[in-house]
Design a protein around this motif. Structure first.
Motif, short mmCIF file in Angstrom:
data_model
loop_
_atom_site.label_atom_id
_atom_site.label_comp_id
_atom_site.label_asym_id
_atom_site.label_seq_id
_atom_site.Cartn_x
_atom_site.Cartn_y
_atom_site.Cartn_z
N PHE A 233 0.87 -1.18 0.00
CA PHE A 233 0.00 0.00 0.00
C PHE A 233 0.90 1.22 0.00
N SER A 234 0.58 2.20 -0.86
CA SER A 234 1.50 3.32 -1.08
C SER A 234 0.73 4.63 -1.20
N ALA A 235 1.38 5.72 -0.72
CA ALA A 235 0.80 7.06 -0.81
C ALA A 235 1.90 8.08 -1.01
N PRO A 236 1.61 9.24 -1.60
CA PRO A 236 2.60 10.32 -1.60
C PRO A 236 2.98 10.66 -0.17
N GLU A 237 4.22 11.08 0.03
CA GLU A 237 4.70 11.39 1.38
C GLU A 237 3.78 12.38 2.09
N SER A 238 3.24 13.35 1.36
CA SER A 238 2.39 14.38 1.98
C SER A 238 1.06 13.82 2.47
N PHE A 239 0.67 12.63 2.03
CA PHE A 239 -0.58 12.02 2.48
C PHE A 239 -0.33 10.81 3.38
N TRP A 240 0.91 10.61 3.77
CA TRP A 240 1.24 9.40 4.52
C TRP A 240 0.64 9.37 5.92
N ASP A 241 0.76 10.45 6.66
CA ASP A 241 0.34 10.44 8.07
C ASP A 241 -1.13 10.06 8.23
N ILE A 242 -1.99 10.53 7.37
CA ILE A 242 -3.42 10.25 7.55
C ILE A 242 -3.82 8.89 6.99
N ASN A 243 -2.90 8.21 6.30
CA ASN A 243 -3.21 6.90 5.73
C ASN A 243 -2.41 5.75 6.32
N SER A 244 -1.39 6.06 7.11
CA SER A 244 -0.47 5.01 7.57
C SER A 244 -1.16 3.96 8.44
N ASP A 245 -2.09 4.39 9.32
CA ASP A 245 -2.75 3.42 10.20
C ASP A 245 -3.57 2.41 9.39
N GLY A 246 -4.33 2.91 8.43
CA GLY A 246 -5.14 2.02 7.60
C GLY A 246 -4.30 1.11 6.74
N PHE A 247 -3.19 1.63 6.23
CA PHE A 247 -2.31 0.80 5.39
C PHE A 247 -1.65 -0.31 6.21
N GLU A 248 -1.29 0.02 7.45
CA GLU A 248 -0.67 -0.99 8.31
C GLU A 248 -1.68 -2.12 8.59
N LYS A 249 -2.92 -1.75 8.87
CA LYS A 249 -3.94 -2.77 9.08
C LYS A 249 -4.15 -3.60 7.82
N ALA A 250 -4.05 -2.95 6.67
CA ALA A 250 -4.28 -3.66 5.41
C ALA A 250 -3.23 -4.74 5.17
N ILE A 251 -1.95 -4.41 5.35
CA ILE A 251 -0.94 -5.43 5.09
C ILE A 251 -0.99 -6.52 6.16
N ARG A 252 -1.46 -6.16 7.36
CA ARG A 252 -1.60 -7.17 8.40
C ARG A 252 -2.75 -8.13 8.11
N SER A 253 -3.66 -7.71 7.25
CA SER A 253 -4.79 -8.58 6.90
C SER A 253 -4.44 -9.54 5.77
N PHE A 254 -3.32 -9.32 5.09
CA PHE A 254 -2.96 -10.16 3.95
C PHE A 254 -2.60 -11.57 4.42
N ARG A 255 -3.21 -12.56 3.77
CA ARG A 255 -2.96 -13.95 4.11
C ARG A 255 -2.91 -14.82 2.85
N LEU A 256 -2.04 -15.80 2.90
CA LEU A 256 -2.10 -16.88 1.92
C LEU A 256 -3.09 -17.90 2.48
N THR A 257 -4.15 -18.16 1.76
CA THR A 257 -5.20 -19.05 2.25
C THR A 257 -4.92 -20.48 1.82
N ALA A 258 -5.60 -21.40 2.47
CA ALA A 258 -5.42 -22.82 2.12
C ALA A 258 -5.89 -23.06 0.69
#
Length: 273
Positions: A233-258
């Motif tokens: 998940f990527s954003a311009p540096e100027s938009f990072w602070d308001i998006n970082s929490d959601g992006f962190e949750k997003a990559i934490r949700s990524f799973r390889l399923t059975a």
């Protein structure tokens, strides 16, 4: 008689003299006793009143959890992930699906060598833009020469990012245009996931018209067999602070399923669907 009278007068005068001396001595003693107390009072002025402590500032309100959209599940390649529907200010993020590929072989390559390919992509144009991608590819050359058990988190992150890059040095070797800030590995349900954060050079856009811009990203790479699955998940540096929490949750949700025996297709060996 005259002599007796004179003697009595002298004695009376002597008594009065002794009494006067006693009175003077008593007065001097009283003054001496009182003087140190007066001196002490002058030497120790009254202490200034202690000001009351200022009240502690109120605790900041609890941070609002960033809401996530329903997970995207791809059974053919057996992975899933969720993405934020708002940023940390509560502003809605209007994502659009720009690319979906069922198999590795049908996906567009990210670079001329065609190793790493985009199988899913989301984009939001209102903030710079924001992008979310899932890519799949074999181990980059730097990692392919090393036993998989010896791979370090930073090596994996840098190898994946270099494999995406189009920059090359004089020898023809590809170089990453991204700077990895942190990388760590976690094992979840028997699968190794490498989480990392990085900064990369971007291109001018409607919000950032400067010649040199930067993008801030988080990513996760999971290993299945000989292939690496990466979600970023990527954003311009100027938009990072308001998006970082959601992006962190997003990559934490990524799973390889059975893998589903009927639907799953191994990358590079898909056959007919």
């Amino acid at each position: 008689e005259l002599g007796s009278s004179s003697s009595s007068a002298d004695e009376a005068e002597a008594v009065r003299g002794r009494r006067a001396m006693l009175v003077d001595s008593a007065a001097m003693l009283a003054a001496a006793a009182a003087f140190p107390a007066i001196a002490d009072d002058e030497a120790a002025p009254e202490a200034a009143p202690v000001p009351e402590a200022a009240p502690a500032p109120p605790a900041p309100p609890p941070k609002k959890a960033v809401p996530m959209a329903a997970p995207i599940a791809q059974p053919v390649m057996a992975y899933e992930f969720a993405y934020p529907s708002e940023n940390s200010t509560g502003e809605k993020i209007k994502w659009a699906t720009s690319r979906v590929r069922e198999t590795y072989s049908s996906a567009e390559p990210m670079s001329p060598d065609a190793r790493q390919r985009i199988v899913y992509e989301l984009i939001s144009f209102l903030q710079g833009p924001l992008t979310a991608t899932v890519t799949v590819g074999p181990a980059p050359p730097k990692l392919a020469k090393v036993d998989q058990k010896e791979w370090k988190p930073r090596q994996i992150a840098e190898g994946v990012l270099a494999d995406r890059a189009t920059g090359r040095i004089a020898s023809g070797q590809k170089v990453s245009l991204a700077e990895v800030e942190s990388a760590k590995k976690e094992s979840i349900d028997g699968v190794d996931y490498v989480y990392y954060e990085y900064i990369s050079q971007g291109s001018p856009n409607l919000q950032e018209r400067e010649a040199t811009t930067f993008r801030h990203s988080v990513g996760v790479t999971a290993i299945r067999g000989e292939y690496l699955y990466t979600c970023t998940f990527s954003a311009p540096e100027s938009f990072w602070d308001i998006n970082s929490d959601g992006f962190e949750k997003a990559i934490r949700s990524f799973r390889l399923t059975a893998p589903n025996k009927k639907k799953f297709r191994e990358p590079g060996n898909e056959g007919l669907l």
